[in-house]
Design a protein around this motif. Structure first.
Motif, short mmCIF file in Angstrom:
data_model
loop_
_atom_site.label_atom_id
_atom_site.label_comp_id
_atom_site.label_asym_id
_atom_site.label_seq_id
_atom_site.Cartn_x
_atom_site.Cartn_y
_atom_site.Cartn_z
N LEU A 1 -0.65 8.96 -0.31
CA LEU A 1 -1.71 9.94 -0.57
C LEU A 1 -2.31 10.46 0.74
O LEU A 1 -2.81 11.58 0.80
N LYS A 2 -2.28 9.62 1.79
CA LYS A 2 -2.82 10.08 3.07
C LYS A 2 -1.81 10.89 3.88
O LYS A 2 -2.15 11.91 4.47
N THR A 3 -0.54 10.44 3.89
CA THR A 3 0.43 11.07 4.80
C THR A 3 1.42 11.99 4.10
O THR A 3 2.09 12.78 4.77
N GLY A 4 1.55 11.89 2.78
CA GLY A 4 2.56 12.68 2.08
C GLY A 4 3.96 12.11 2.20
O GLY A 4 4.92 12.70 1.73
N ASP B 1 0.80 -1.23 0.00
CA ASP B 1 0.00 0.00 0.00
C ASP B 1 0.83 1.28 0.00
O ASP B 1 0.41 2.30 0.55
N THR B 2 2.00 1.25 -0.63
CA THR B 2 2.86 2.43 -0.65
C THR B 2 2.09 3.69 -1.11
O THR B 2 2.19 4.74 -0.47
N VAL B 3 1.32 3.55 -2.18
CA VAL B 3 0.64 4.73 -2.74
C VAL B 3 -0.52 5.20 -1.86
O VAL B 3 -0.58 6.40 -1.53
N CYS C 1 -8.62 14.59 -7.38
CA CYS C 1 -9.27 13.57 -8.20
C CYS C 1 -8.66 12.19 -8.01
O CYS C 1 -9.00 11.25 -8.73
N LEU C 2 -7.73 12.05 -7.07
CA LEU C 2 -7.13 10.73 -6.85
C LEU C 2 -7.13 10.39 -5.37
O LEU C 2 -6.60 11.13 -4.54
N ARG C 3 -7.78 9.28 -5.05
CA ARG C 3 -7.70 8.76 -3.68
C ARG C 3 -7.14 7.35 -3.73
O ARG C 3 -7.22 6.69 -4.76
N GLY C 4 -6.60 6.92 -2.61
CA GLY C 4 -6.04 5.57 -2.54
C GLY C 4 -6.82 4.71 -1.57
O GLY C 4 -7.40 5.22 -0.62
N GLU C 5 -6.87 3.41 -1.84
CA GLU C 5 -7.51 2.46 -0.93
C GLU C 5 -6.66 1.20 -0.92
O GLU C 5 -6.28 0.71 -1.99
N SER C 6 -6.40 0.66 0.27
CA SER C 6 -5.70 -0.61 0.35
C SER C 6 -6.67 -1.63 0.94
O SER C 6 -7.40 -1.33 1.89
#
Ligand SMILES: *Cc1c(COP(=O)(O)O)cnc(C)c1O
Length: 430
Positions: free
Chosen positions: A281-284, A275-277, A323-328
């Motif tokens: 996206l959450k923590t920078g 879940d690197t990405v 426009c981009l969110r991440g989900e693991s």
């Protein structure tokens, strides 16, 4: 078309050069110096897949390949469908697994093979690729029978599914397969050594055909347009696209489509436990961990090599960061999602199920969702049968190779052994 090396602004190349080189100086990725905007997306969406794809690729690549050549390439490469299926009231899937090796990699692999065959103008080329499953099959099938191009595929012996192996090791002809008695990392390191060895690199004119090749990404842009063309007009502007991601080539292609004017509202980068990405996206913070093995093994990547292209799309203002969110999605929820899909009457596999899961609890009021179906469930037959508790049947492409003999040659994991094998096999032909 002009492309620039993201690590060195003075390194600019044409499309053909970028396809031949793969990577630029300092291992930098090539990226378009400008992404053109399409003027009339709505009328483009009304056209048939192949005709529309020719127009999209012509807008991107220009006239570089010569009159009519791009048309021919697209007609030969995209000779199978990418249907959208409705899965629930709000969620659709785009099935990208109706090509010869039953995964979305057929689109990019076949397009790249046709491009290389033409721009190499009959000069001999050797494609050397290591595979952990799907790439090898797509590349082998795509180049099979192209006379001036030999393909050498390395795979870790006994560590990929027998059906995955049969999809490339039974072809013969210009496709040479080597079973390495080690793991995938060892195969990849042998490939790197070959690219560092002038005898082999220059002597055999090596090209890697891996997923950082720009031709593969540009081909993939086309099926995002195909998806939207099959969604009811009233829902298009509210569409959220969820992409099961490993090396992030697929998501890059979707974002290029949006940058060209395709009205996708936003994207979800769906990953497994690697879940690197999503964490970034959450923590920078870019903080890759050791790769972990999951049932969605084609996404077991913790250092996605296309990420700099996504950063470029955002930094250069083509795509708004919002426009981009991440989900693991973890292993348990991957399986739950597969069962939910089965209950909705749709048999799926772990990769697509992760994208479905990320959508099904992430849609906002009024939004519609689309997840990419990246592989046919039969390619992951054992996992799918275990999770769903019911047998699934083999499609014709897999059934046909299942009974054929593998032509792979066994080799110890030593570069000297590989070099000797390749030179003996290919030197006389180049
Ligand atoms: C390669 C692959 C992925 C990952 O795609 P990327 O473009 O590397 O993000 C996802 N699902 C399947 C089935 C694959 O083969």
């Amino acid at each position: 078309m002009e492309l620039v090396n993201l690590k060195d602004a003075t390194d600019t190349v044409s499309f053909a050069q970028a396809v031949k080189k793969g990577l630029g100086k300092h291992q930098g990725l090539y990226f378009p110096t400008a992404i053109p905007k399409l003027t009339d997306v709505e009328s483009l969406l009304a056209k048939p897949f192949v005709e529309r794809s020719i127009e999209i690729l012509h807008t991107l690549i220009g006239d570089e390949l010569g009159a009519g050549v791009l048309d021919e390439i697209v007609e030969q490469a995209f000779n199978f469908a990418a249907p959208v299926e409705k899965v629930t009231d709000d969620i659709y899937t785009l099935e990208l697994f109706h090509g010869p090796t039953l995964a979305f990699k057929d689109f990019g692999g076949r397009f790249m093979a046709q491009v290389l065959a033409r721009i190499s103008a009959g000069q001999p080329i050797t494609i050397l690729t290591a595979t952990s499953g799907d790439t090898g099959a797509a590349v082998a099938q795509a180049f099979h029978g192209i006379s001036n191009i030999n393909v050498v595929i390395l795979f870790p012996k006994g560590k990929i599914s027998p059906l995955q192996e049969k999809l490339f090791s039974t072809l013969g002809g210009n496709i040479h397969t080597v079973a390495i008695e080690a793991d995938f990392d060892a195969c990849q390191s042998l490939v790197k050594q070959a690219f560092d060895d002038p005898d082999v690199r220059d002597g055999l004119h090596l090209n890697s055909a891996n997923s950082i090749n720009i031709s593969r990404l540009l081909a993939q842009v086309c099926y995002y347009f195909e998806a939207l063309s099959q969604i009811p007009v009233a829902e298009r502007e509210q569409l959220v696209v969820s992409v099961p991601s490993g090396n992030f080539g697929n998501l890059t292609a979707g974002m290029i489509a949006k940058a060209m004017g395709l009205p996708i509202k936003r994207f979800i980068a769906a990953t497994n436990l690697n879940d690197t990405v999503p964490r970034y996206l959450k923590t920078g913070e870019w903080d890759p961990k050791a790769t972990v093995a999951t049932i969605s093994n084609a996404m077991d990547v913790s250092q996605p090599n296309n990420w700099p292209r996504i950063e470029a799309l955002i930094e250069q203002g083509y795509i708004d960061k919002a426009c981009l969110r991440g989900e693991s999605v973890d292993e348990q929820y991957t399986q739950i999602a597969m069962r939910q899909l089965a209950q909705a009457g749709y048999t799926s596999e772990p990769h697509a199920a992760i994208a479905f899961r990320s959508l099904s609890h992430g849609l906002e009021e009024g939004e519609k969702g689309l997840f990419l179906g990246t592989a046919h469930p039969a390619k992951f037959r054992e996992t799918v049968e275990n999770v769903l508790g019911q047998p699934i049947s083999l499609p014709r492409e897999l059934a046909a190779v299942a009974t054929e003999d593998s032509l792979a040659v066994d080799l110890e994991p030593s570069y000297e052994a590989l070099k000797a094998h390749m030179l003996a096999l290919l030197q006389t032909q180049s």
